[in-house]
Motif scaffolding. Structure first.
Motif, PDB file in Angstrom:
ATOM      1  N   LYS A 150      77.911 -41.813 -25.325  1.00 39.87           N
ATOM      2  CA  LYS A 150      77.812 -43.205 -24.876  1.00 39.87           C
ATOM      3  C   LYS A 150      76.889 -43.959 -25.815  1.00 39.87           C
ATOM      4  O   LYS A 150      75.831 -43.455 -26.193  1.00 39.87           O
ATOM      5  CB  LYS A 150      77.295 -43.263 -23.435  1.00 39.87           C
ATOM      6  CG  LYS A 150      77.253 -44.684 -22.841  1.00 39.87           C
ATOM      7  CD  LYS A 150      77.241 -44.643 -21.319  1.00 39.87           C
ATOM      8  CE  LYS A 150      75.957 -44.089 -20.752  1.00 39.87           C
ATOM      9  NZ  LYS A 150      74.811 -45.027 -20.891  1.00 39.87           N
ATOM     10  N   THR A 184      83.199 -51.134 -32.013  1.00 36.80           N
ATOM     11  CA  THR A 184      83.882 -49.995 -31.406  1.00 36.80           C
ATOM     12  C   THR A 184      84.780 -49.264 -32.395  1.00 36.80           C
ATOM     13  O   THR A 184      84.809 -48.024 -32.429  1.00 36.80           O
ATOM     14  CB  THR A 184      84.683 -50.455 -30.187  1.00 36.80           C
ATOM     15  OG1 THR A 184      83.786 -51.051 -29.235  1.00 36.80           O
ATOM     16  CG2 THR A 184      85.403 -49.293 -29.532  1.00 36.80           C
ATOM     17  N   LYS A 188      84.596 -45.358 -33.531  1.00 34.65           N
ATOM     18  CA  LYS A 188      85.736 -44.437 -33.437  1.00 34.65           C
ATOM     19  C   LYS A 188      85.978 -43.748 -34.770  1.00 34.65           C
ATOM     20  O   LYS A 188      86.192 -42.525 -34.823  1.00 34.65           O
ATOM     21  CB  LYS A 188      86.993 -45.192 -32.990  1.00 34.65           C
ATOM     22  CG  LYS A 188      87.012 -45.561 -31.519  1.00 34.65           C
ATOM     23  CD  LYS A 188      88.297 -46.289 -31.157  1.00 34.65           C
ATOM     24  CE  LYS A 188      88.324 -46.657 -29.678  1.00 34.65           C
ATOM     25  NZ  LYS A 188      89.555 -47.391 -29.290  1.00 34.65           N
ATOM     26  N   LEU A 197      89.187 -37.688 -30.461  1.00 38.49           N
ATOM     27  CA  LEU A 197      88.967 -38.605 -29.349  1.00 38.49           C
ATOM     28  C   LEU A 197      89.968 -38.329 -28.235  1.00 38.49           C
ATOM     29  O   LEU A 197      91.168 -38.448 -28.427  1.00 38.49           O
ATOM     30  CB  LEU A 197      89.089 -40.055 -29.825  1.00 38.49           C
ATOM     31  CG  LEU A 197      88.859 -41.137 -28.762  1.00 38.49           C
ATOM     32  CD1 LEU A 197      87.449 -41.070 -28.206  1.00 38.49           C
ATOM     33  CD2 LEU A 197      89.138 -42.517 -29.342  1.00 38.49           C
ATOM     34  N   TYR A 200      88.644 -43.222 -24.400  1.00 40.43           N
ATOM     35  CA  TYR A 200      87.622 -44.248 -24.613  1.00 40.43           C
ATOM     36  C   TYR A 200      87.598 -45.164 -23.393  1.00 40.43           C
ATOM     37  O   TYR A 200      88.646 -45.592 -22.897  1.00 40.43           O
ATOM     38  CB  TYR A 200      87.906 -45.081 -25.866  1.00 40.43           C
ATOM     39  CG  TYR A 200      87.018 -46.302 -25.957  1.00 40.43           C
ATOM     40  CD1 TYR A 200      85.696 -46.187 -26.356  1.00 40.43           C
ATOM     41  CD2 TYR A 200      87.488 -47.573 -25.592  1.00 40.43           C
ATOM     42  CE1 TYR A 200      84.855 -47.290 -26.404  1.00 40.43           C
ATOM     43  CE2 TYR A 200      86.661 -48.686 -25.635  1.00 40.43           C
ATOM     44  CZ  TYR A 200      85.347 -48.539 -26.045  1.00 40.43           C
ATOM     45  OH  TYR A 200      84.517 -49.633 -26.085  1.00 40.43           O
ATOM     46  N   GLN A 201      86.398 -45.474 -22.916  1.00 30.55           N
ATOM     47  CA  GLN A 201      86.252 -46.383 -21.796  1.00 30.55           C
ATOM     48  C   GLN A 201      85.010 -47.242 -21.995  1.00 30.55           C
ATOM     49  O   GLN A 201      84.130 -46.904 -22.799  1.00 30.55           O
ATOM     50  CB  GLN A 201      86.106 -45.602 -20.477  1.00 30.55           C
ATOM     51  CG  GLN A 201      87.299 -44.767 -20.108  1.00 30.55           C
ATOM     52  CD  GLN A 201      87.111 -44.072 -18.778  1.00 30.55           C
ATOM     53  OE1 GLN A 201      87.036 -44.721 -17.729  1.00 30.55           O
ATOM     54  NE2 GLN A 201      87.017 -42.756 -18.811  1.00 30.55           N
ATOM     55  N   GLU A 202      84.951 -48.339 -21.260  1.00 28.80           N
ATOM     56  CA  GLU A 202      83.758 -49.170 -21.257  1.00 28.80           C
ATOM     57  C   GLU A 202      83.079 -49.036 -19.899  1.00 28.80           C
ATOM     58  O   GLU A 202      83.737 -48.985 -18.860  1.00 28.80           O
ATOM     59  CB  GLU A 202      84.108 -50.618 -21.573  1.00 28.80           C
ATOM     60  CG  GLU A 202      84.618 -50.770 -23.007  1.00 28.80           C
ATOM     61  CD  GLU A 202      84.832 -52.220 -23.416  1.00 28.80           C
ATOM     62  OE1 GLU A 202      84.869 -53.093 -22.530  1.00 28.80           O
ATOM     63  OE2 GLU A 202      84.960 -52.452 -24.628  1.00 28.80           O
ATOM     64  N   ARG A 213      79.688 -48.343 -24.348  1.00 32.96           N
ATOM     65  CA  ARG A 213      80.970 -47.791 -24.798  1.00 32.96           C
ATOM     66  C   ARG A 213      80.917 -46.268 -24.718  1.00 32.96           C
ATOM     67  O   ARG A 213      79.979 -45.643 -25.177  1.00 32.96           O
ATOM     68  CB  ARG A 213      81.242 -48.264 -26.224  1.00 32.96           C
ATOM     69  CG  ARG A 213      81.439 -49.783 -26.293  1.00 32.96           C
ATOM     70  CD  ARG A 213      81.273 -50.346 -27.664  1.00 32.96           C
ATOM     71  NE  ARG A 213      79.912 -50.286 -28.149  1.00 32.96           N
ATOM     72  CZ  ARG A 213      79.552 -50.544 -29.411  1.00 32.96           C
ATOM     73  NH1 ARG A 213      80.464 -50.837 -30.306  1.00 32.96           N
ATOM     74  NH2 ARG A 213      78.281 -50.489 -29.776  1.00 32.96           N
ATOM     75  N   PHE A 215      82.813 -42.550 -25.284  1.00 33.87           N
ATOM     76  CA  PHE A 215      83.805 -41.782 -26.021  1.00 33.87           C
ATOM     77  C   PHE A 215      83.790 -40.348 -25.499  1.00 33.87           C
ATOM     78  O   PHE A 215      82.750 -39.677 -25.566  1.00 33.87           O
ATOM     79  CB  PHE A 215      83.480 -41.783 -27.526  1.00 33.87           C
ATOM     80  CG  PHE A 215      83.351 -43.139 -28.134  1.00 33.87           C
ATOM     81  CD1 PHE A 215      84.417 -43.746 -28.780  1.00 33.87           C
ATOM     82  CD2 PHE A 215      82.143 -43.836 -28.063  1.00 33.87           C
ATOM     83  CE1 PHE A 215      84.287 -45.015 -29.356  1.00 33.87           C
ATOM     84  CE2 PHE A 215      82.001 -45.093 -28.631  1.00 33.87           C
ATOM     85  CZ  PHE A 215      83.081 -45.680 -29.277  1.00 33.87           C
TER      86      PHE A 215
END
Length: 219
Positions: A150, A184, A188, A197, A200-202, A213, A215
């Motif tokens: 994060k 972002t 990545k 990966l 991915y989320q916020e 963010r 990962f």
């Protein structure tokens, strides 16, 4: 040799030196995205490492999810003292909390850890140290091991000016701590140089009205 993270140690020693000594008693962190991410991280996970562990909270939430062996590493002596006091209050799980930085990772056997947490730590390092960290993470992680990463919000040029944030070099900032301020897609690209990966989320924090963010990655 001057420790360039000395001011970070001083800041976190002050913060965690004042924390009340309590432990989590349920798996709910108060944030549903984090809850689900930890569920994923801890599923079929026996051994887990939290680099930049603070006072150990994330590892305690993992233990409540069934993980068995936990290692936490942090530069702050106050964090580690608190983590060790808190672990005595936990009724299950084995814990090893160590004061130190990336150099501690060299003592960990290759391919020996099931999962790793890097929560708001990798972007608080100098870029060259972040590279070293990720190389070590990849080395000590088991094949198909999982990593929860994060990072802080991206700060745009307007915000940098308005908030009077110091620019150290290019996108390395000083906002009280160091901040490797990548967008972002840049994150990545960097992270996928080491791991795959998965998701991915916020993560929204209403108390700060900002998004972190997240990962979720695998080796």
């Amino acid at each position: 040799m001057i420790d360039r993270y000395e001011k970070c140690k001083v800041k976190w020693n002050k913060v965690f030196g004042k924390k009340e000594i309590t432990i989590p008693t349920k798996i709910d962190t108060g944030n549903e995205v984090i809850n689900k991410a930890l569920d994923w991280t801890c599923f079929e996970t026996h051994t887990i490492l939290d680099f930049g562990c603070g006072n150990g909270s994330m590892l305690f939430y993992c233990a409540l999810r069934g993980t068995k062996k936990h290692m936490g590493i942090d530069l702050s002596s106050s964090d580690i003292v608190q983590a060790k006091i808190r672990q005595q209050k936990m009724n299950f799980g084995l814990y090893d909390f160590i004061e130190g930085g990336i150099e501690v990772l060299s003592d960990i056997e290759s391919s020996s850890v099931d999962a790793i947490i890097l929560s708001n730590i990798i972007d608080n390092l100098y870029p060259e140290d972040a590279n070293k960290l990720m190389s070590e993470i990849k080395r000590i992680l088991k094949n198909e091991g999982k990593v929860f990463i994060k990072v802080n919000p991206y700060i745009n040029d307007k915000q940098i000016k308005e908030w009077n944030i110091k620019i150290i070099n290019k996108n390395l900032l000083d906002d009280g701590l160091y901040l490797w301020n990548q967008n972002t897609e840049e994150w990545k690209c960097f992270l996928q140089g080491f791991l795959v990966l998965e998701n991915y989320q916020e993560v929204y924090y209403p108390e700060h009205d900002q998004y972190n963010r997240l990962f979720l990655m695998v080796k």
